[in-house]
Enzyme design. Structure first.
Site, short mmCIF file in Angstrom:
data_model
loop_
_atom_site.label_atom_id
_atom_site.label_comp_id
_atom_site.label_asym_id
_atom_site.label_seq_id
_atom_site.Cartn_x
_atom_site.Cartn_y
_atom_site.Cartn_z
N LYS A 76 -3.80 3.78 2.09
CA LYS A 76 -4.85 3.05 1.38
C LYS A 76 -5.89 4.01 0.81
O LYS A 76 -6.37 3.84 -0.31
CB LYS A 76 -5.53 2.08 2.34
N LYS B 50 0.81 -1.22 0.00
CA LYS B 50 0.00 0.00 0.00
C LYS B 50 0.85 1.27 0.00
O LYS B 50 0.53 2.23 -0.69
CB LYS B 50 -0.95 0.02 1.18
N ILE C 245 -11.58 -7.92 1.39
CA ILE C 245 -12.76 -7.24 0.82
C ILE C 245 -12.41 -6.74 -0.59
O ILE C 245 -11.47 -5.98 -0.75
CB ILE C 245 -13.19 -6.03 1.66
N GLY D 185 -3.79 -9.91 8.09
CA GLY D 185 -3.49 -11.31 8.37
C GLY D 185 -3.01 -12.02 7.12
O GLY D 185 -3.32 -11.61 6.00
N ASP E 8 -0.93 4.24 7.57
CA ASP E 8 -1.36 3.09 6.77
C ASP E 8 -2.75 3.32 6.19
O ASP E 8 -2.98 3.13 4.99
CB ASP E 8 -1.33 1.83 7.64
#
Lengths: 418, 418
Positions: free
Chosen positions: B199, B99, B130, B297, B195
């Protein structure tokens, strides 16, 4: 560098979805798709589009070599199947919104796709604006999909929401759903679970490679759910939803059914109210995913049709991975369900068919019990659909082994019920 | 009839995601993708894979004509950019999970994609499991996207959930997140919002065609949120979440920011707990959609990487429709935000900068106010980041016209505050 296929569309149907699509296409020039002709049944009806766009002759669309995409949004499953078959045979890609047609003719449609090499997409047929088919195709692998549960019928969900939240009775809630355009033309299709079951039929194909006729699935609607059932649900801190569900069993088969279900307030599906739909997928890698969106209505459906059209530009096809690239799953019948059953008179309920009974209420209002019963019993017999009896699943209803409880029929005997 | 491209993969990185991908690939033979070589930095480290799979020489992968897909999951944005650039120039398709690299180098990456005609996919870089980028590309048209709000950082969401539900203090919650592997190697990236902001930078490109450097966006993390703030939120029946948000303004521009926000219990985002992510999209046709899943994860990330690999088989590319097929949107700065500000001493808060103040609490515990302030003020000045001050947005925070209230600064004066 734009290698995209130019799309020239022939559209069948100009009802709420067809007209919605016409408007959406006009508002998305970026798609560069041309709507060349629209086939309608009734030429007398006033349409909000230029007259020369319309014809009543389906062959004008199906035989036009320039038209390379047929979009079919009509409300007649048999006619739709003929159109889609002919279109594929005539080397056209097809987008369809006809859940009933797809559910009833899936084996033939699979064969046609294989033979012709052309694409049939139908994202709008299940959950409208939620891209559930595409996600099942692209994001899940067969071995990894533990379970999927979903609210796939906006009309019944709207009715249940209004019964719970606004205390409307069933008739008034249904009438309101129809006035707002959330119900199928024949309300029986929604209310008695046929529509949800049709969608579940082909979602099971994309999820597990299962091909079954819709009538072979265990399903029911919400027609017998009463204000008393709603009251019990409230007491237990549950909502009631019509839930389509599938779960991989320990024996490798798949438990699948469409039944009313008690839903805990912290369940994802409790979030799904009114005409919305929702899908919860549990898988090995992606863990738990939840998709939520409008499942009905002209624009949500049209926007899903549009996304299929858009995907045809890069020759997208469903791969039916779970069917062709894996050993497809089979439906299982060796499991039990934890159910609530309410009834007017105990004589209508075959108590001896239950593995055990956990709760028993015989107050002055409608009587009910909570117990565990085999799937086969519900599948093979109809007592639970008759005499004003209603059956509602408990949360996490699937029980694979009733022996481990060591209680089989014991509690029934203890309670003096058998 | 299988017109799919055969994929031979060169993988950079064998950390949690890289190893997760290796395992996922082994468990999905249906993909028919071959992992030919893995480039790693440290050859001494013990790996759970055959030794001959590994190399430390990036050119072995980048110059191998048989390798047609480079997958890059390393934790070094600058090195990642070099790898991705070289791979595209060498006529390979690329899947990346970096990212920070994408956010910082998007203009160059867009140019490379245009020049080479090759595909760069990075679904896993935002919200992992997602499929938010794909949905923004495929399901929404620029004119129709009213707003998008999302929880895109699982680590901060985990920390906030533990602070609220388990009454952990910030340090303990962060430690737990790190132990469970939800936090970036440098916790500052998560906790201070870098972070999430990275994104958001490229999600704004897919949503609105906006291209901005991450440092040009208004963002903050959760580092200043205290137990007192959590207490106030509870009193007001709110949760606190770190929310990335964008909203089309009446003037056609887009308000966008990443800030902590009070969330009502019936908001979709209230449902998003622990390390999960969620995205709520409001659009003209599809209405409101909500996507929910694991945002971090090894397996959720690997499964998203896998879906990108899968899409490369049919030559899928992001079209950046909002950028190339529409007039791209611009970031707007002419709007106001309804904010909660808590502080140790009033002298740290420039009261005169507020349009109006609605609440004022100066109890014995941490003091706070609720008021409306211009975006520009927050963007240009830093007082709200200093001296233990914390700023949290109210639900529906964007206010376009402060004049209509007729209250501009009036209430401040009345309260004797200016």
């Amino acid at each position: 560098m734009d290698a995209h296929k130019q799309l020239t569309i022939g559209l069948f149907g100009f009802g709420v979805v067809g007209e919605g699509l016409y408007k959406v296409l006009q508002q998305t020039p970026s798609l560069k798709a041309t709507l060349k002709k629209v086939c309608i049944k009734n030429p007398e009806k006033k349409r909000n589009a230029p007259a020369d766009l319309f014809t009543t002759d389906k062959n004008i669309l199906l035989n036009d070599p320039e038209i390379n995409v047929i979009v079919e949004v009509i409300d007649d499953a048999d006619a739709a199947f003929k159109i889609v078959s002919k279109a594929l045979k005539n080397k056209k890609d097809v987008v369809s919104a006809s859940k009933k047609m797809i559910a009833e003719h899936l084996p033939a449609l699979l064969k046609l796709q294989e033979e012709t090499g052309h694409s049939l997409l139908y994202e709008s047929a299940a959950c409208a604006s939620i891209p559930v088919i595409r996600n099942l195709e692209e994001y899940y692998d067969n071995d990894l999909l533990h379970s999927i549960k979903a609210i796939v019928n906006g009309s019944t969900n709207f009715i249940l929401t209004k019964m719970f939240e606004d205390k409307l009775d069933f008739r008034d809630a249904l009438l309101l759903a129809q006035q707002l355009g959330f119900a199928e033309s024949n309300p029986k299709l929604d209310v008695e679970g046929y529509d949800a079951n049709n969608k579940w039929t082909f979602l099971l194909t994309h999820a597990y490679g299962i091909i079954e006729s819709p009538e072979n699935l265990l399903f029911s609607g919400i027609q017998n759910i009463s204000a008393d059932d709603a009251r019990v649900a409230k007491e237990k801190n549950f909502d009631i939803k019509l839930v389509a569900q599938a779960k991989k069993l320990n024996n490798g088969k798949v438990a699948a059914f469409v039944l009313p279900q008690f839903i805990k307030h912290d369940d994802h599906l409790a979030f799904v109210k009114n005409e919305y739909n929702g899908v919860v997928i549990e898988s090995g890698f992606a863990d738990k995913q939840f998709f939520y969106g409008k499942g009905a209505g002209s624009f949500p459906t049209a926007s899903a049709v549009l996304s299929d059209i858009s995907a045809l530009r890069y020759q997208y096809k469903y791969e039916y991975k779970k069917l062709y690239h894996h050993k497809p799953h089979e439906l299982g019948d060796d499991f039990y369900l934890r159910v609530y059953v309410s009834f007017d008179d105990l004589k209508f309920v075959p108590r001896e068919k239950f593995e055990w009974i956990e709760e028993w209420h015989a107050g002055e209002q409608k009587k009910y019990l909570v117990g565990v019963i085999s799937y086969k019993e519900l599948k093979d017999n109809n007592w639970w659909r008759k005499h004003n009896t209603s059956l509602i699943l408990f949360p996490d209803p699937v029980i694979e082994n009733v022996e481990i409880r060591g209680l089989k029929k014991k509690s029934l005997e203890l309670a003096g019920l058998i």
